[in-house]
Design a protein around this motif. Structure first.
Motif, mmCIF file in Angstrom:
data_model
loop_
_atom_site.group_PDB
_atom_site.id
_atom_site.type_symbol
_atom_site.label_atom_id
_atom_site.label_comp_id
_atom_site.label_asym_id
_atom_site.label_seq_id
_atom_site.Cartn_x
_atom_site.Cartn_y
_atom_site.Cartn_z
ATOM 1 N N MET A 103 0.840 -1.138 -0.016
ATOM 2 C CA MET A 103 0.016 0.137 -0.123
ATOM 3 C C MET A 103 1.003 1.303 -0.072
ATOM 4 S SD MET A 103 -3.141 0.794 -0.006
ATOM 5 C CE MET A 103 -4.089 2.116 0.162
ATOM 6 N N ALA A 104 1.882 0.993 0.859
ATOM 7 C CA ALA A 104 2.965 2.401 0.909
ATOM 8 C C ALA A 104 3.517 2.566 -0.469
ATOM 9 C CB ALA A 104 4.094 2.060 1.834
ATOM 10 N N ASN A 105 4.018 1.399 -1.311
ATOM 11 C CA ASN A 105 4.708 1.505 -2.459
ATOM 12 C C ASN A 105 3.839 2.337 -3.560
ATOM 13 O OD1 ASN A 105 6.936 0.723 -1.676
ATOM 14 N ND2 ASN A 105 6.881 -1.402 -2.322
ATOM 15 N N SER A 106 2.244 1.784 -3.276
ATOM 16 C CA SER A 106 1.398 2.400 -4.352
ATOM 17 C C SER A 106 1.072 3.846 -4.173
ATOM 18 C CB SER A 106 0.001 1.628 -4.016
ATOM 19 O OG SER A 106 -1.002 2.350 -4.925
ATOM 20 N N ASP A 107 1.215 4.241 -2.744
ATOM 21 C CA ASP A 107 1.154 5.855 -2.476
ATOM 22 C C ASP A 107 2.328 6.374 -3.090
ATOM 23 O OD1 ASP A 107 -1.091 5.276 -1.303
ATOM 24 O OD2 ASP A 107 -0.363 5.210 0.758
ATOM 25 N N LEU A 108 3.594 5.936 -2.926
ATOM 26 C CA LEU A 108 4.692 6.624 -3.663
ATOM 27 C C LEU A 108 4.569 6.459 -5.073
ATOM 28 C CD1 LEU A 108 7.420 4.884 -1.163
ATOM 29 C CD2 LEU A 108 6.535 7.212 -1.176
ATOM 30 N N THR A 109 4.212 5.710 -5.708
ATOM 31 C CA THR A 109 4.083 5.611 -7.239
ATOM 32 C C THR A 109 3.192 6.664 -7.489
ATOM 33 O OG1 THR A 109 2.150 4.075 -7.075
ATOM 34 C CG2 THR A 109 4.423 3.366 -7.304
ATOM 35 N N ILE A 110 2.070 6.857 -6.979
ATOM 36 C CA ILE A 110 1.162 8.134 -7.152
ATOM 37 C C ILE A 110 1.569 9.353 -7.005
ATOM 38 C CG2 ILE A 110 -1.282 9.106 -6.823
ATOM 39 C CD1 ILE A 110 -2.430 6.268 -6.347
ATOM 40 N N ARG A 111 2.527 9.399 -5.816
ATOM 41 C CA ARG A 111 3.103 10.777 -5.321
ATOM 42 C C ARG A 111 4.188 11.194 -6.381
ATOM 43 N NH1 ARG A 111 6.808 11.102 0.083
ATOM 44 N NH2 ARG A 111 7.746 13.049 -0.410
ATOM 45 N N PHE A 112 4.977 10.201 -6.764
ATOM 46 C CA PHE A 112 6.061 10.625 -7.618
ATOM 47 C C PHE A 112 5.725 10.636 -9.011
ATOM 48 C CE2 PHE A 112 8.322 9.424 -3.726
ATOM 49 C CZ PHE A 112 8.953 10.670 -3.487
ATOM 50 N N THR A 113 4.404 10.345 -9.410
ATOM 51 C CA THR A 113 3.993 10.497 -10.868
ATOM 52 C C THR A 113 2.962 11.357 -11.107
ATOM 53 O OG1 THR A 113 4.689 8.085 -10.898
ATOM 54 C CG2 THR A 113 3.144 9.078 -12.633
ATOM 55 N N ASP A 114 1.922 11.404 -10.431
ATOM 56 C CA ASP A 114 0.457 12.127 -10.764
ATOM 57 C C ASP A 114 0.777 13.455 -9.792
ATOM 58 O OD1 ASP A 114 -0.703 10.482 -12.390
ATOM 59 O OD2 ASP A 114 -1.525 9.449 -10.775
ATOM 60 N N GLU A 115 1.381 13.440 -8.709
ATOM 61 C CA GLU A 115 1.492 14.754 -7.697
ATOM 62 C C GLU A 115 2.752 15.437 -8.306
ATOM 63 O OE1 GLU A 115 1.427 13.917 -3.623
ATOM 64 O OE2 GLU A 115 -0.418 12.674 -3.733
ATOM 65 N N LYS A 116 3.706 14.622 -8.575
ATOM 66 C CA LYS A 116 5.122 15.420 -9.028
ATOM 67 C C LYS A 116 5.743 14.316 -10.086
ATOM 68 C CE LYS A 116 9.662 17.067 -7.602
ATOM 69 N NZ LYS A 116 10.457 17.410 -6.514
ATOM 70 N N TRP B 129 11.548 2.574 -7.281
ATOM 71 C CA TRP B 129 11.578 3.256 -8.706
ATOM 72 C C TRP B 129 11.109 2.219 -9.471
ATOM 73 C CZ3 TRP B 129 11.630 7.448 -10.926
ATOM 74 C CH2 TRP B 129 12.193 7.792 -12.356
ATOM 75 N N SER B 130 11.225 0.877 -9.479
ATOM 76 C CA SER B 130 10.919 -0.231 -10.402
ATOM 77 C C SER B 130 9.109 -0.102 -10.369
ATOM 78 C CB SER B 130 11.422 -1.657 -9.964
ATOM 79 O OG SER B 130 12.688 -1.647 -9.999
ATOM 80 N N ASN B 131 8.463 -0.169 -9.292
ATOM 81 C CA ASN B 131 7.204 0.252 -9.015
ATOM 82 C C ASN B 131 6.620 1.524 -9.905
ATOM 83 O OD1 ASN B 131 6.874 -2.253 -7.536
ATOM 84 N ND2 ASN B 131 7.477 -1.099 -5.855
ATOM 85 N N ILE B 132 7.397 2.517 -9.664
ATOM 86 C CA ILE B 132 7.137 3.681 -10.412
ATOM 87 C C ILE B 132 7.211 3.712 -11.836
ATOM 88 C CG2 ILE B 132 7.820 6.060 -10.579
ATOM 89 C CD1 ILE B 132 8.612 6.113 -7.949
ATOM 90 N N LEU B 133 8.139 3.136 -12.333
ATOM 91 C CA LEU B 133 8.224 2.831 -13.921
ATOM 92 C C LEU B 133 7.152 1.804 -14.224
ATOM 93 C CD1 LEU B 133 12.128 2.535 -14.351
ATOM 94 C CD2 LEU B 133 10.472 4.205 -14.786
ATOM 95 N N ALA B 134 6.880 0.883 -13.565
ATOM 96 C CA ALA B 134 5.777 -0.049 -13.920
ATOM 97 C C ALA B 134 4.521 0.501 -13.836
ATOM 98 C CB ALA B 134 5.597 -1.271 -12.964
ATOM 99 N N TYR B 135 4.177 1.598 -12.938
ATOM 100 C CA TYR B 135 2.989 2.311 -12.894
ATOM 101 C C TYR B 135 2.904 3.094 -14.039
ATOM 102 C CZ TYR B 135 -0.367 5.569 -11.410
ATOM 103 O OH TYR B 135 -1.663 6.616 -11.429
ATOM 104 N N ARG B 136 3.724 3.881 -14.586
ATOM 105 C CA ARG B 136 3.857 4.723 -15.669
ATOM 106 C C ARG B 136 3.726 4.010 -16.958
ATOM 107 N NH1 ARG B 136 8.887 8.798 -13.905
ATOM 108 N NH2 ARG B 136 8.002 9.731 -12.198
ATOM 109 N N ARG B 137 4.160 2.750 -17.192
ATOM 110 C CA ARG B 137 4.109 2.177 -18.398
ATOM 111 C C ARG B 137 2.687 1.909 -18.790
ATOM 112 N NH1 ARG B 137 7.793 -1.382 -16.042
ATOM 113 N NH2 ARG B 137 9.941 -0.848 -16.467
#
Length: 496
Positions: A1-14, A34-42
């Motif tokens: 859940m924490a990782n999910s929040d960070l992916t949104i925070r570092f993609t949609d918020e900033k 960072w891997s989770n962030i890139l996966a979310y963006r893809r």
């Protein structure tokens, strides 16, 4: 859940890069995050038809955060253009506004070229009263001239080449030599400073094809084209300026209109050099134009806000002038009314009393004539009373004072009734805001015209809030909006 929040925070918020994620979290151990962030963006990536300098696909993230920034920019741009209607009947004032706006964006360019120039000096340079003292001044004048000449052209390679030729003052064409700096010779994590000269025609052909055929919204298209020209760097100099002129040309061709020319999008060049480089490098490193899009949009939004605030100052000047003119007319009317009433009151007074009194300086004749003169003065009082009684037949509709030009006073609600109506309006119409209901309850007489200034005074709010409130009342069907010269008026509409 924490990782999910960070992916949104570092993609949609900033829209953050890996180095920015490490900096904000205060640790270098962010590989999993960072891997989770890139996966979310893809899941939201879109491949453009453009190729990066290493021939990989240039990607665009189209998530909520970027869409919100684009929407905000479009709304501010639309609001600025609609507000410029204030100049519809005043060409002289609009020319002055354009002069000051051009001076503002010229000052940003001057700072970018390491030549600090105040807005006042920039204004004199644009005006022609200050002669150019160096090459930068001459370039600034050429930029302004090129900007003025922008119109709805077909955007092709010739158009882009002509933009650069106008800035340089001669025909140069594309760059013919490569940049042999160390950055272009690095093998690991290479970041190119520019394209190889041999590939420039190919990359520019892709850019023109993208501008013509892309189905992306025009703001995306314009900013991506601005980035790509900065990435390729097809010219020996002034690539940044050509890219901004290209952006404005695209926005103008897509329907924004010529007013975009004086919006200081050049404000992006006032960012620190390190930040400008990082915007370009992050986009190149990850083959993701969104980094450039995210950071440049913040500057572009500030540029639109800046010119909108400047426009508000001009609007305030116009409104003050109109108010002073109205006050002068009212003062003239008020000054004329008592003069007429004095004449009417003095006409029945016999002038013989005033002319004869100074002639009697001897005591004896004064004693004999005093009672006679007092009898003559007594009839003056009933003459004044007759004037007060000279009222129209329907006394119930008449005010308590004389000299009014209209013989019917329209009914108005007292404060108690207005409060009841205000409460009723809020209960009947859930879309109505409290300040709007308050104003309408006290300004709903048919046949009258109301203004934004009255809304502002009633609710003790800013001008922009008042304007938005009045326009919302128009949308809800409470008023009909009209205009007299440069002033908007709002007339109540009959409601059941």
């Amino acid at each position: 859940m924490a990782n999910s929040d960070l992916t949104i925070r570092f993609t949609d918020e900033k829209y953050a890069s890996k180095s920015e994620v490490m900096k904000e979290l205060g640790t270098s151990l962010v590989d999993n995050i960072w891997s989770n962030i890139l996966a979310y963006r893809r899941s939201h990536y879109l491949k453009t038809t453009l190729k990066c300098l290493d021939f990989s696909d240039l990607l665009l993230y189209r998530g909520e955060g970027i869409a919100s920034l684009i929407s905000s920019f479009e709304e501010k741009l639309s609001h600025y253009i609609s507000e410029c209607e204030i100049f519809s009947d005043d060409d002289k004032l609009f020319e002055q506004f354009k002069l000051n706006s051009n001076a503002n964006l010229i000052s940003y360019l001057s700072s970018f070229h390491k030549q600090e120039k105040s807005e006042a000096l920039s204004r004199e340079l644009v005006k022609g009263t200050l002669r150019p003292n160096n090459e930068i001044d001459e370039f600034l004048l050429r930029y302004k001239s090129t900007l003025d000449s922008l119109s709805v052209f077909e955007i092709n390679e010739e158009f882009i080449l002509r933009l650069h030729d106008n800035l340089v003052g001669k025909s140069e064409g594309y760059r013919q030599s490569d940049d042999n700096s160390i950055n272009n010779r690095v093998l690991i994590d290479r970041l190119y400073s520019s394209s190889k000269a041999a590939y420039i025609p190919m990359f520019m052909g892709q850019l023109i094809s993208f501008i013509r055929n892309s189905e992306l919204p025009f703001v995306y298209k314009g900013i991506i084209a601005c980035y790509y020209l900065n990435l390729v760097k097809p010219f020996n100099n002034y690539n940044e300026e050509v890219s901004l002129l290209l952006l404005k040309a695209i926005l103008m061709n897509e329907g924004v209109g010529p007013l975009i020319k004086i919006v200081p999008l050049e404000k992006v060049l006032s960012l620190p050099t390190e930040q400008l480089s990082k915007m370009l490098n992050d986009s190149q490193r990850y083959s993701d134009v969104t980094y450039f899009l995210y950071h440049s949009l913040h500057s572009f939004n500030l540029g639109v806000e800046e010119i909108s605030d400047y426009l508000a100052l001009y609007k305030g000047t116009i409104l003050r002038e109109e108010t002073y003119q109205e006050d002068e007319v009212l003062q003239d009317d008020l000054l004329q009314e008592p003069e007429e009433s004095v004449i009417q009151a003095e006409e029945p007074v016999p002038m013989t009393v005033q002319t004869e009194l100074p002639l009697f300086t001897v005591n004896e004749p004064l004693k004999e004539e005093k009672p006679v003169e007092m009898k003559k003065e007594e009839p003056v009082k009933p003459v004044i009373k007759k004037e007060k009684k000279a009222k129209p037949a329907n006394e119930d509709l008449q005010p308590t004072y004389t000299g009014i030009a209209i013989n019917v006073i329209t009914p108005e609600l007292d404060e108690k009734e207005a409060l009841k109506l205000e409460k009723q309006l809020l209960e009947l119409d859930p879309l109505l805001r409290k300040g709007e209901a308050k104003f309408y309850a006290r300004h709903c007489v048919l046949g009258r015209n109301y203004t934004i200034q009255q809304f502002k005074k009633t609710n003790h709010c800013a001008y922009e809030t008042a304007r938005t409130g009045m326009d919302h009342l128009v949308e809800l069907g409470y008023y009909r909006k009209g205009a007299i010269k440069n002033k908007f008026i709002y007339t109540p509409i009959p409601r059941r």
